[in-house]
Design an enzyme around this catalytic site. Structure first.
Site, PDB file in Angstrom:
ATOM      1  N   TYR A 124       0.832  -1.202   0.000  1.00  0.00           N
ATOM      2  CA  TYR A 124       0.000   0.000   0.000  1.00  0.00           C
ATOM      3  C   TYR A 124       0.865   1.251   0.000  1.00  0.00           C
ATOM      4  O   TYR A 124       2.057   1.217   0.322  1.00  0.00           O
ATOM      5  CB  TYR A 124      -0.943   0.003   1.209  1.00  0.00           C
ATOM      6  CG  TYR A 124      -0.254   0.198   2.542  1.00  0.00           C
ATOM      7  CD1 TYR A 124      -0.074   1.479   3.088  1.00  0.00           C
ATOM      8  CD2 TYR A 124       0.212  -0.890   3.282  1.00  0.00           C
ATOM      9  CE1 TYR A 124       0.550   1.657   4.309  1.00  0.00           C
ATOM     10  CE2 TYR A 124       0.831  -0.722   4.505  1.00  0.00           C
ATOM     11  CZ  TYR A 124       1.001   0.557   5.015  1.00  0.00           C
ATOM     12  OH  TYR A 124       1.629   0.735   6.234  1.00  0.00           O
ATOM     13  N   CYS A 125       0.233   2.375  -0.371  1.00  0.00           N
ATOM     14  CA  CYS A 125       0.877   3.684  -0.331  1.00  0.00           C
ATOM     15  C   CYS A 125      -0.214   4.733  -0.143  1.00  0.00           C
ATOM     16  O   CYS A 125      -1.354   4.399   0.171  1.00  0.00           O
ATOM     17  CB  CYS A 125       1.693   3.938  -1.598  1.00  0.00           C
ATOM     18  SG  CYS A 125       0.698   3.969  -3.115  1.00  0.00           S
ATOM     19  N   THR A 126       0.099   5.999  -0.347  1.00  0.00           N
ATOM     20  CA  THR A 126      -0.850   7.075  -0.053  1.00  0.00           C
ATOM     21  C   THR A 126      -2.048   7.078  -0.995  1.00  0.00           C
ATOM     22  O   THR A 126      -3.201   7.070  -0.563  1.00  0.00           O
ATOM     23  CB  THR A 126      -0.149   8.441  -0.120  1.00  0.00           C
ATOM     24  OG1 THR A 126       1.019   8.420   0.690  1.00  0.00           O
ATOM     25  CG2 THR A 126      -1.085   9.546   0.364  1.00  0.00           C
TER      26      THR A 126
END
Length: 274
Positions: free
Chosen positions: A176-178
């Site tokens: 995941y990331c922003t």
């Protein structure tokens, strides 16, 4: 007046991306939209802010180009415009992994925010945060692995090292990331290393907050944003950030000059210069 902050990206071939730069810049300036748009031959990546009506017109404008039509965007809100100007930048690489001619077309499988908690709660799943350490310091999912990177270009070196004793185990990996773009590209890199069961959070942390409100409390802390808000909580409300040196809350004006999560109040910043 409230402002809408919209993040979006799309990997798509834009052979004339350099011609689009001035057109998008002019439209945004005319409609008092501020933020940053990055254009590359591989596509578009952006965070912009403005009035709701202005952003509606912006996405209608994008729809005129079939390559950018119906682009998915994620919205949050701010009492002030978290950007001071409008920038449209040209890049050789849309998001810099640092590997020349890397093909990210074969990437991991999307997992919706609604199904994400079930996935990362499994004991046989490795959850990997693809953001940088200064972002992760503000918050992350429980038990997520921190690659300790200073920039996204550091990720491949970490991934190769981490993968050395795990590829043959055929593990399940959740990334995941922003906003989704870095985890999408990093899943492609992991697939390239030989991993088969690779998943990523659709829409990133921001869409997860919007869709789930962190109901199961698997997210801990705030989410770093690349604008004057610095962080938002799981209700997408800008958080109050403390100076890393003296522990006092920094003001909105002080936040405007924060770089890479190095939050210092004006007083401590002056002391640091001495």
């Amino acid at each position: 007046m409230g402002y809408v902050v919209s993040t979006f990206y799309r990997f798509v071939h834009l052979s004339n991306y350099y011609d689009i730069q001035s057109v998008l810049k002019e439209f945004c300036v005319q409609h008092d939209i501020k933020g940053t748009i990055i254009l590359a031959e591989q596509g578009i990546n952006a965070t912009i802010a403005g009035a709701q009506s202005a952003l509606n017109q912006f996405f209608s404008f994008l729809d005129l180009d079939n390559r950018l039509k119906d682009i998915q965007h994620h919205e949050s809100f701010s009492t002030h415009n978290p950007f001071s100007k409008m920038k449209v930048k040209l890049r050789n690489e849309l998001v810099r992994l640092g590997i020349e001619n890397f093909d990210n077309s074969v990437c991991g499988e999307y997992v919706s925010p609604q199904n994400w908690d079930d996935l990362i709660s499994r004991s046989d799943v490795y959850t990997i945060d693809t953001r940088n350490t200064y972002e992760i310091n503000f918050g992350k999912f429980k038990n997520a692995i921190n690659p300790q990177t200073k920039c996204f270009r550091d990720f491949p070196e970490w991934a190769v090292s981490w993968a050395s004793d795990k590829v043959n185990q055929d593990p399940i990996i959740a990334m995941y990331c922003t906003g989704g773009i870095r985890c999408e590209k990093s899943t492609a890199f992991m697939k390239n290393l030989g991993f088969n069961k690779v998943y990523h959070l659709k829409g990133g942390i921001l869409e997860y907050f919007k869709s789930t409100k962190n109901t199961n409390n698997l997210w801990e802390g705030d989410c770093f944003t690349f604008d004057d808000r610095i962080v938002v909580d799981d209700n997408l409300v800008p958080g109050r950030v403390k100076c890393v040196s003296c522990d006092v809350h920094v003001t909105r004006e002080e936040m405007k000059s924060v770089t890479r999560g190095n939050v210092l109040c004006f007083n401590c910043r002056e002391v640091a210069k001495v």
